[in-house]
Design a protein around this motif. Sequence first.
Motif, mmCIF file in Angstrom:
data_model
loop_
_atom_site.group_PDB
_atom_site.id
_atom_site.type_symbol
_atom_site.label_atom_id
_atom_site.label_comp_id
_atom_site.label_asym_id
_atom_site.label_seq_id
_atom_site.Cartn_x
_atom_site.Cartn_y
_atom_site.Cartn_z
ATOM 1 N N THR A 197 -45.717 -9.380 20.060
ATOM 2 C CA THR A 197 -46.745 -9.195 21.094
ATOM 3 C C THR A 197 -47.836 -10.358 20.861
ATOM 4 O O THR A 197 -48.683 -10.181 19.493
ATOM 5 N N THR A 198 -48.147 -11.062 21.618
ATOM 6 C CA THR A 198 -49.165 -12.231 21.532
ATOM 7 C C THR A 198 -50.440 -12.026 22.477
ATOM 8 O O THR A 198 -50.359 -11.691 23.624
ATOM 9 N N PHE A 199 -51.548 -12.407 21.859
ATOM 10 C CA PHE A 199 -52.544 -12.319 22.736
ATOM 11 C C PHE A 199 -53.483 -13.654 22.412
ATOM 12 O O PHE A 199 -53.340 -14.285 21.394
ATOM 13 N N TRP A 200 -54.107 -14.053 23.664
ATOM 14 C CA TRP A 200 -54.970 -15.359 23.530
ATOM 15 C C TRP A 200 -56.395 -15.225 23.811
ATOM 16 O O TRP A 200 -56.772 -14.377 24.796
ATOM 17 N N ALA B 2 -62.472 -10.056 17.853
ATOM 18 C CA ALA B 2 -61.488 -9.285 18.519
ATOM 19 C C ALA B 2 -61.673 -7.627 18.771
ATOM 20 O O ALA B 2 -62.681 -7.350 17.927
ATOM 21 N N TYR C 250 -52.117 -7.583 12.321
ATOM 22 C CA TYR C 250 -52.040 -8.560 13.087
ATOM 23 C C TYR C 250 -52.265 -9.822 12.388
ATOM 24 O O TYR C 250 -53.177 -9.870 11.595
ATOM 25 N N GLN D 103 -54.707 -2.853 24.048
ATOM 26 C CA GLN D 103 -54.921 -4.198 24.407
ATOM 27 C C GLN D 103 -55.815 -4.842 23.507
ATOM 28 O O GLN D 103 -57.261 -4.529 23.569
ATOM 29 N N LEU D 104 -55.535 -5.855 23.152
ATOM 30 C CA LEU D 104 -56.458 -6.765 22.402
ATOM 31 C C LEU D 104 -57.164 -7.777 22.912
ATOM 32 O O LEU D 104 -56.622 -8.547 23.672
ATOM 33 N N GLN D 105 -58.452 -7.767 22.968
ATOM 34 C CA GLN D 105 -59.289 -8.818 23.441
ATOM 35 C C GLN D 105 -59.685 -9.895 22.532
ATOM 36 O O GLN D 105 -60.508 -9.463 21.419
ATOM 37 N N ASN E 77 -51.036 -12.110 16.831
ATOM 38 C CA ASN E 77 -49.647 -11.595 17.046
ATOM 39 C C ASN E 77 -49.114 -10.419 16.143
ATOM 40 O O ASN E 77 -49.465 -10.552 15.026
ATOM 41 N N ASN F 207 -55.395 -17.159 18.533
ATOM 42 C CA ASN F 207 -54.020 -16.259 19.076
ATOM 43 C C ASN F 207 -53.749 -15.199 17.946
ATOM 44 O O ASN F 207 -54.074 -15.293 16.661
#
Length: 116
Positions: free
Chosen positions: A103-106, A24, A32, A1-3, A99, A97
């Motif tokens: 799979t996308t992280f915000w 990150a 990414y 899981q990316l923060q 991706n 953002n």
Amino acid sequence: QLQLVESGGGLVQPGGSLRLSCAASGANLNFYAFAWFRQAPGKEREFVASIDWDGDNTYYATAVKGRFTISRDNAKNTVYLQMDGLKPDDTAVYYCNANRGGTTFWGQGTQVTVSS
């Protein structure tokens, strides 16, 4: 899981500059792609700039081209958005953002206000 954690926002006068950072953690940044989006009050979230996984290719929205620069430092796990020549219309919450393979992280966003 990316923060993702954004920082660097604030109040600046028209014509001024700010540098946003997106730190990150939680995963290797390799492969990414990253992007910055922004959302002004009462408006939809919009694309600002993006950079591919190795930094070779960057893309900008027409409204910011020539004024903003996106970059990344994979060794520091950080992506930047240098914003110069800021205008009142740039006022918004700016979001980072990431991706990879759909799979996308915000991030949580950082407020930028351009006003005299």
